[in-house]
Structure formats: structure tokens, C-alpha cells
Scaffold this active site. Structure first.
Site, PDB file in Angstrom:
ATOM      1  CB  ALA A  16      -0.972  -0.196   1.331  1.00 56.60           C
ATOM      2  CB  SER A  18       7.006   0.428  -0.845  1.00 51.48           C
ATOM      3  OG  SER A  18       6.512  -0.727  -0.145  1.00 51.48           O
ATOM      4  N   GLY A  19       6.353  -0.867  -3.737  1.00 50.47           N
ATOM      5  CA  GLY A  19       6.247  -2.086  -4.420  1.00 50.47           C
ATOM      6  C   GLY A  19       7.867  -2.460  -4.508  1.00 50.47           C
ATOM      7  NE  ARG A  20       8.581  -5.149  -0.990  1.00 51.76           N
ATOM      8  CZ  ARG A  20       8.891  -4.825   0.177  1.00 51.76           C
ATOM      9  NH1 ARG A  20       9.837  -5.602   1.028  1.00 51.76           N
ATOM     10  NH2 ARG A  20       8.059  -3.938   0.867  1.00 51.76           N
ATOM     11  N   GLY A  84      -5.290  -6.896  -1.168  1.00 49.23           N
ATOM     12  CA  GLY A  84      -6.607  -6.989  -1.547  1.00 49.23           C
ATOM     13  C   GLY A  84      -7.727  -6.046  -1.668  1.00 49.23           C
ATOM     14  CG  ASP A 242      -0.590  -8.139   0.193  1.00 47.44           C
ATOM     15  OD1 ASP A 242      -1.611  -8.575   0.700  1.00 47.44           O
ATOM     16  OD2 ASP A 242      -0.247  -6.974   0.191  1.00 47.44           O
ATOM     17  CB  THR A 243      -2.467 -11.776   3.248  1.00 51.92           C
ATOM     18  OG1 THR A 243      -2.549 -10.399   3.447  1.00 51.92           O
ATOM     19  CG2 THR A 243      -2.557 -12.490   4.723  1.00 51.92           C
ATOM     20  CB  THR A 264      -0.321  -0.852   5.739  1.00 52.87           C
ATOM     21  OG1 THR A 264       1.014  -0.453   5.236  1.00 52.87           O
ATOM     22  CG2 THR A 264      -1.353   0.057   5.985  1.00 52.87           C
ATOM     23  CG  ASN A 301      -7.760  -6.704   7.266  1.00 59.12           C
ATOM     24  OD1 ASN A 301      -6.684  -6.244   7.896  1.00 59.12           O
ATOM     25  ND2 ASN A 301      -8.043  -6.404   6.022  1.00 59.12           N
TER      26      ASN A 301
END
Length: 505
Positions: A16, A18-20, A84, A242-243, A264, A301
Site C-alpha cells: 500500500a 511501496s512495491g518491489r 486485497g 499479498d497475505t 500496514t 483483518n
């Protein structure tokens, strides 16, 4: 032992903030992860709607893949995971209708309240088995149908956010199960879109695409990406949420252990073989989300490190710039359990004025008001550990399953103070790592499809061999935490009553 062929894949992990883009190699025994590109991005308001910066996300992915294409190692496949609930709308020509809207946009809270008024939380939960919270896709779509109907009229297909980028990379128009399962639009008990529910909410169901299982190979990279070391790469959908990828990458100390994917948001749950949808799971707002290899992630969550991140942004805007390690160090020096909040209280959702809102919440509940940044961060971390304990108790109640240990993965697993507080609050041993569980789980799922790994147990064996785990034992002085937990549960009841009162006013 037979030596397996070496393979290297690209795992694109979108967060949420950043990205890689990571290159993950497998030599037959261990995984080697190398992050070749990191980038930042933030949503911003466009015409009164909070939207994701698609150019920044796409640009970051392109730059990372460009680095891989010009590298020394052949890349066998590429896969994307991400947060999500958010989605993109694709028109008949395969183009995005507009930039995806962000789940933190205020219009979703309005749509959430309207849905509860018209069809009720019970109908929503029983139709899907998914936790009822304003960020769910279903409320964004309901809002689209009411106030942004032109978005839906221009669209021919909906794709969950990770699959927007799979579409960009391969042209695919299918969406992946674990990401779909976060939407509140999917019937988890029957494995199908909840079309009757969407009809009731006025959401067009012709947009709903085919749902595929994680590990699906959706074809080669499009020619614009397929150059150099990416020339023959396939696009393989990992667990898109991602989870879900992080849980694949969690080397559970015990099969019945609790996992916390900490970032986050914190997703706190258990792996179970089938959905658990009952009056008790509904009452406890426990969600059933899709996992890998047919598993269900039974979880809740919770707010995660959002409060810490929001406070840091406010202080930075005031000219007080702190690193995360500095804030945690200050919190470690502050007295614990003096100030407690409910991290999931509605006033904290948008992150605005977070320090002042924490102070106001404490004042309104008769709790000691934290004054310094260290005290405020300690309040947030103590409260988060208590929130984990609440989810643990609820999951234990609905499953009847004793939980022997906790595994924390993701960025939050580096937070030694929070890890120790979690052990102390729950009375359970806590095992931390890997930090890059999401990228490792993403890559490992691709490697199964490529035939390099056998199954989920093989994945976890390899990740356990690959990763250093840090463990924390609970402090035996549990009475302080028991008193704090009683107060925390009082806050949960208070906030629930506040919400109910607002619904009836």
C-alpha cells in the site's frame, strides 16, 4: 538425493506504500531472493475520489522488469501479488477505464452504511463468509453503481488489482481466487460469485470474470516485455492477495499455529481445510479467504502498523522526521500499558491527525493521555498486541483448536518490541521471519507450477531451510496484560455500541 534443475522467477510484490520487484533463484534446496528494484507510491485525490497512482505502479514494475531483462539470469516466469479488495475496470478494447479507486476513499463508508441499512450485515456475511468492513470491494462497487455509474457502463470486465498487472503483462482477462476472496462479492462456501447479493445491491454482474486458482499459467509475456533474459518468461499467477502469498511463505512452527502477516494491515489467522461460516464467526467478524492448494485462511483483518505509519507522516509534515527504528526505540523507553486504544476504531481509518486522535480517544475513555511521540507509539503497539490477543481468542473459540505458537512474517516481523509485546499479550511463543515472506511465497508458487517444487509442504520445508527465524518467549508476568485486556475489551464494546447508535440515529 536427486538434484533438481535450477530455476529463477520474478516476484512482483505491491504494497500500500511501496512495491518491489525481486529475482528469486532456486538451486534445488534453497531460495535466494534479490530485490532488484524498489519504488514508492501513494494514492491521491482525483476529482474528489481517492485513486491509486497507476503510472507510478506501472512505471515501477516496468523499471524492475527492465533490470531483470538486462541481467545475467534467465527468468522463467513472472507473477504479481498485491493488497486485497481494490480492482480495475477493463473496457472492451482491453484498456483500463480509469485509475483504480482506493479502499480508503470515504465514499465506501457511506456505501457500507447504506448496505447495512438495506440488506443487513447478516445477509452480507452469510452470502460470502467474509468479514464485514467498509474496505471490501462490494461497497466500492455499490458506490460505483450509485454515484460513479459511468465507470461500470464503460467496463466489460473487472479484475482484482494484482490481475490488472497480469493483464498488463500478458493480456489475460481472468482473476485469481485468493484476491477475489477478499472482495465480499464471492460466495466462499460454494466457490462462485455471489451474483444474487450483487443484484440486490444494484451491481452489474456481467463484469465478473472467470476465477482461476493460484498457480495458473496465463501465457507468455507480451512482446513489449519479452526481451533479453525475459524473452521466454511465462506469466504465472501466484496467490494474488499479498497475505495469501505471505502465508505460503510462512514456515509455521506448528501446523495449527497462528500466523500474522504484519504490515500496514495485520492479517491474523489460521489455515483450515474448508470455510467456517456460522453465527459465531459472523458475531466475531471472522473472514474466510482463499489460500493456496485448497486451504482457507480463517482470519480477521486488523489495523496493523497503520497507526504508526500515520503518526510518522503527521510528525514529518510538522518538521519532526523520525525513522521507524527511532520511533520504536522511543516507544521501548516509554512505560507500557498506560494508554490503550482500539486500533480499528473508525476515527483512525483515514490516518488524518493520528497523534491528536489517539490522544482524544484516550481522553474520552478515561485512559492516560500519551504526550510524547514515544508514548503515542507505545500506545499504538501495546494496543495492537492486545488486538492480536482478541483475534486469537475468537479464532480459538470458533474452531475449538488450541493454538501452540505464533509466526509473524512481513515487515512487522522486524519490530522486536511489537514481537515481544505480542508474546507477552498472548502468552505464546512468537517466531518471526521471513520479512520477505510474501515475495518468497509468490515465487515458490510459481516454482510449483514450473515443476521445481512439489507442493505446499515442500515450499515450507525449503523456506524454513532458507530463512533465519527470531523467537520471543512470553514474559511470565501476565497479570498486567490481563488487566489491560479487560480494558481493551471494554473499548471494543464501546466502539461497537457507538457504531450501532450511529446506524439507528
Amino acid at each position: 538425493m536427486t538434484t533438481r534443475a535450477r530455476a529463477t522467477v520474478a516476484a512482483i510484490d505491491l504494497r500500500a506504500e511501496s512495491g518491489r520487484v525481486a529475482q528469486v533463484g532456486f538451486d534445488g534446496e534453497r531460495l535466494a531472493l534479490d530485490v532488484v528494484h524498489r519504488f514508492t507510491h501513494t494514492p491521491r485525490e482525483v476529482d474528489g475520489v481517492l485513486r491509486w497512482n497507476l503510472a507510478a505502479l506501472e512505471g515501477g514494475i516496468r523499471e524492475g522488469l527492465g533490470t531483470l531483462a538486462n541481467g545475467d539470469t534467465e527468468i522463467a516466469s513472472v507473477g504479481v501479488d498485491g493488497w486485497g479488495v481494490d480492482y480495475g475496470l477493463i473496457d472492451a478494447n482491453g484498456n483500463l477505464v480509469d485509475e483504480p479507486t482506493c479502499y480508503r476513499d470515504g465514499r465506501q463508508v457511506v456505501a457500507f452504511d447504506q448496505a447495512l441499512d438495506t440488506i443487513g450485515a447478516h445477509r452480507l456475511y452469510q452470502a460470502t463468509g467474509v468479514q464485514i468492513i467498509p474496505i471490501n470491494t462490494v461497497f466500492a462497487l455499490a458506490s460505483d453503481a450509485r454515484i460513479l455509474s459511468d465507470r461500470l457502463e464503460k467496463a466489460s470486465s473487472l479484475l482484482m488489482l494484482p490481475d490488472v498487472f497480469h493483464h498488463l503483462l500478458s493480456g489475460s482477462r481472468v482473476t485469481e481466487y485468493s484476491a477475489v476472496s477478499t472482495s465480499g462479492c464471492y460466495d466462499m462456501a460454494h466457490g462462485a460469485w455471489a451474483t444474487d447479493l450483487l443484484d440486490e445491491l444494484g451491481v452489474a454482474t456481467h463484469l465478473l470474470p472467470e476465477v482461476v486458482q493460484p498457480g495458473a499459467d496465463v501465457g507468455p509475456l507480451l512482446p513489449e516485455f519479452a526481451s533479453g533474459r525475459l524473452a521466454t518468461a511465462r506469466v504465472i499467477m501466484p496467490p494474488g492477495h499479498d497475505t495469501a502469498s505471505a502465508v505460503v511463505g510462512t514456515p509455521l512452527a506448528h501446523p495449527d499455529g497462528l500466523y500474522i502477516s504484519s504490515g500496514t494491515w495485520s492479517l491474523v489467522g489460521l489455515e483450515v481445510p474448508s470455510p467456517v461460516i456460522s453465527d459465531e464467526t459472523e458475531a466475531n467478524n471472522i473472514t474466510n479467504e482463499g489460500g493456496y492448494a485448497g486451504m482457507i485462511r480463517l482470519l480477521r483483518n486488523v489495523a496493523g502498523l497503520w497507526l504508526l505509519q500515520a503518526c510518522r507522516r503527521v510528525w514529518a509534515a510538522e518538521g519532526r522526521t523520525y525513522s521507524y527504528p527511532e520511533l520504536v526505540s522511543m516507544a521501548a523507553r516509554a512505560d507500557g500499558l498506560r494508554s490503550i486504544v482500539n486500533p480499528d476504531a473508525p476515527e483512525f481509518l483515514d490516518g488524518r491527525d493520528a497523534p491528536a486522535r489517539i490522544q482524544a480517544y484516550c481522553a474520552s475513555t478515561g485512559t492516560t493521555v500519551p504526550e510524547t511521540p514515544g508514548e503515542i507509539v507505545r500506545c499504538a503497539l501495546d494496543s495492537l498486541a492486545l488486538s492480536y490477543r482478541a483475534v486469537l481468542d475468537d479464532l480459538t473459540s470458533v474452531t475449538g483448536q488450541a493454538v501452540p505458537s505464533i509466526n509473524i512474517v512481513g515487515g512487522g516481523s522486524n519490530n522486536a518490541l511489537l514481537s515481544q509485546l505480542t508474546a507477552d499479550a498472548t502468552g505464546l511463543p512468537v517466531h518471526c521471519g521471513p520479512v520477505e515472506a510474501t515475495a518468497l511465497g509468490n515465487a515458490a508458487a510459481q516454482l510449483v507450477t514450473l515443476g521445481e517444487l512439489a507442493d505446499l509442504s515442500d515450499i515450507r520445508r525449503v523456506i524454513s531451510t532458507t530463512t533465519d527465524i527470531t523467537s520471543y518467549a512470553p514474559d511470565p508476568r501476565a497479570d498486567r496484560w490481563d488487566d489491560a485486556y479487560a480494558h481493551f475489551n471494554h473499548l471494543l464494546v464501546r466502539d461497537r455500541n457507538r457504531h450501532d447508535a450511529a446506524q439507528t440515529s
